[in-house]
Design an enzyme around this catalytic site. Structure first.
Site, PDB file in Angstrom:
ATOM      1  N   GLY A  57       0.864  -1.178   0.000  1.00 26.47           N
ATOM      2  CA  GLY A  57       0.000   0.000   0.000  1.00 26.47           C
ATOM      3  C   GLY A  57       0.899   1.225   0.000  1.00 26.47           C
ATOM      4  O   GLY A  57       1.810   1.334   0.814  1.00 26.47           O
ATOM      5  N   ASP A 245      -1.286   4.783  -6.239  1.00 23.86           N
ATOM      6  CA  ASP A 245       0.139   4.590  -5.973  1.00 23.86           C
ATOM      7  C   ASP A 245       0.977   5.761  -6.478  1.00 23.86           C
ATOM      8  O   ASP A 245       2.074   6.006  -5.990  1.00 23.86           O
ATOM      9  CB  ASP A 245       0.630   3.274  -6.578  1.00 23.86           C
ATOM     10  CG  ASP A 245       0.068   2.096  -5.799  1.00 23.86           C
ATOM     11  OD1 ASP A 245      -1.075   1.693  -6.072  1.00 23.86           O
ATOM     12  OD2 ASP A 245       0.756   1.614  -4.871  1.00 23.86           O
ATOM     13  N   LYS A 256      -3.461  -0.108  -8.501  1.00 20.90           N
ATOM     14  CA  LYS A 256      -3.549  -1.561  -8.669  1.00 20.90           C
ATOM     15  C   LYS A 256      -4.117  -1.936 -10.030  1.00 20.90           C
ATOM     16  O   LYS A 256      -5.098  -1.373 -10.484  1.00 20.90           O
ATOM     17  CB  LYS A 256      -4.455  -2.105  -7.553  1.00 20.90           C
ATOM     18  CG  LYS A 256      -4.783  -3.581  -7.605  1.00 20.90           C
ATOM     19  CD  LYS A 256      -3.576  -4.481  -7.602  1.00 20.90           C
ATOM     20  CE  LYS A 256      -2.671  -4.179  -6.439  1.00 20.90           C
ATOM     21  NZ  LYS A 256      -1.302  -4.731  -6.657  1.00 20.90           N
TER      22      LYS A 256
END
Lengths: 350, 350
Positions: A57, A245, A256
């Site tokens: 994460g 991200d 993702k």
């Protein structure tokens, strides 16, 4: 599930905390069947934990990297070797995973502190680094609570949302980004259902998001990733909530693998995609998402899910861990500072 | 892979064949790690094999049901009980799986033969039923070879195609529908790459399609289902090829869950979706796909992939096995009789 207690930071569950010269870190690969809290005191072990996705994460790996610097600079080294040591530690941590920008952002913050304090007494330098790492951690948790409030405000009453991967407390310093919005909306009585994409190949949805929601009694249903489109067609989704991200200057969102497909499907069904991310995820040094390095992971994750060999030996696999959603498909970016709407012109703060 | 030989029918590999009063049937759940050919002589066992997806794929389960009638009518029963027996056998087979229409279509064909011959000598009746079942099988194989030729003709040179699930020889009498097109295009030197969606929850893409392609040296790459959109965005797909479980009067296509998402993603990227299916898959008695019964399968397939418990106990799951792609997203339907283009007005033949 073992009875082992979750690490907490400022009163909220956190995937990792600094304590007495080391890190307590949940091994997320073992959730939800086992809650294993690892004790890590060496920065190389911390780098391995990031690489092996024991912690994952974007915001969480930023925080992990900050604490990694602290661990790496804890050892006594000669004053003349300090700069080399910092370079070595930060290079090791930078080399773990390429896509999430929070990793590099956090290391850069620690580097600034290092430059400012490298001529101080060793204990002062160490104290300054630790203070900064904890500051990053605390900012993240408080920021996520703000993200939650901002995000909940733009959801309709009785919202039915769809999420991908895990953008929960496990993916952050605590509280979560996309799941921070879910938590805030649930607390305010605005949420009726969370649909959780299982998120192949590593099943973060089934393993982590379902566990987080279940712990708090938030109603959810699990689906395979490829059922998301049909669920939308049935009119059962009001919004897609995703983390990020890396967000580039133009508002493109790297997240993702599968997020892009949800964005296109959402667009087709007039369902908004809301990206929840702290400003530490913004990389305004890159113009568009095309410039973001996309990690490709081992094909075994696809050939042999959960270690069970399914495909014929040697089958070729394309296994990018992330994809890029163009800004035009991102209905809003929810940061700790407020809700951004297109057209996006992102700046890197700090 | 064991050295056990594949059943063949008229010279092509087939998922099941009738031989000496029984059925040789590949247990597809064990592929590709083991090639196990089951021997089935009782219609109830055959019904179980369909239910448990030892044999799957719309045309294949149609053929299986036809042979199931043959097995069920093999036993000696009193002439006065013949009609009851047929009703019992056909009800058992009809009750196995609800979505693929080929099952009901094949049983109806056998029922017509039964009505015509029920007063004949028992041996004649049995012979007539077996002849019809073999006829269905043979028509399917020959039809698929026609589908292959018709489909290959509409692909561009050096085509890069994306497939979902398994619409190969295993899913049919032999040769395959969507993979029949792939086989024909490969043989003609028109194909450069097959991207194979792994196809959660049962991984028919990883397990079956990859195996079929690998056996014949056809180049392929495996992807997770949620990577299909990003692959399209990268310009690496020329056409999506899918099979079908039921096609309604208006051209709506019911097929493996995830087909709809590929259709929407294809539409967004201007990539055609070609549905390859024999006319036995057409159900013109239903106006639209909304009327097709969609099988929902056990949530354990999602909670515990490959038997490995991933999600928290009791997690709710939505697990439809199929979805419906509206006709407007179907660029062409490739049948054994030729290529249909929208607007579709399907008729049920025979």
């Amino acid at each position: 599930m073992t009875k082992k207690r979750l690490p907490t930071f400022h009163g909220v569950p956190s995937p990792l905390i600094y304590r007495d010269g080391g890190i307590d870190l949940i091994d997320q690969r073992q959730l939800p069947s086992k809650l294993v809290v690892l004790r890590i005191t060496d920065y190389v072990d911390l780098a391995d934990a990031i690489r092996e996705m024991k912690v994952r994460g974007a915001p969480a790996i930023g925080i992990a990297a900050a604490y990694g610097i602290v661990l790496g600079m804890q050892e006594e080294v000669k004053r003349t070797d300090l700069v080399d040591r910092f370079a070595q530690v930060s290079a090791e941590l930078r080399g773990t995973r390429p896509t999430a920008v929070n990793l590099f952002w956090a290391i850069t913050r620690l580097e600034r502190i290092f430059q400012r304090h490298k001529n101080d007494r060793p204990a002062s330098l160490r104290e300054a680094l630790l203070t900064e790492a904890k500051q990053i951690h605390e900012e993240d948790v408080k920021g996520n609570q703000c993200i939650g409030r901002h995000g909940s405000a733009i959801l309709p009453q009785d919202a039915r949302v769809l999420t991908i991967c895990n953008a929960g407390f496990l993916a952050s310093g605590g509280y979560g980004t996309a799941l921070g919005v879910v938590r805030a909306a649930w607390k305010q009585g605005k949420l009726s259902m969370v649909y959780v994409c299982e998120t192949r190949p590593l099943f973060q949805g089934s393993r982590l998001t379902a566990w987080e929601l279940s712990r708090e009694g938030i109603p959810f249903q699990l689906i395979i990733d490829s059922a998301a489109g049909y669920l939308m067609a049935k009119g059962r989704i009001d919004a897609v909530l995703a983390g990020a991200d890396r967000i580039t200057q133009n508002g493109d969102v790297t997240n993702k693998i599968g997020t892009y497909a949800l964005a296109v499907l959402g667009d087709h069904h007039r369902i908004p995609l809301y990206v929840a991310a702290p400003t530490s995820t913004i990389d305004a040094s890159l113009g568009t998402g095309d410039e973001v390095p996309i990690e490709e992971r081992d094909g075994e994750e696809v050939r042999a899910p959960l270690g069970v060999q399914l495909a014929v030996q040697g089958a070729r696999v394309w296994n990018p861990a992330f994809d890029v959603t163009p800004a035009r498909l991102v209905s809003a970016i929810i940061t700790e500072r407020g809700v951004l709407r297109p057209p996006y012109h992102m700046r890197t703060e700090n």
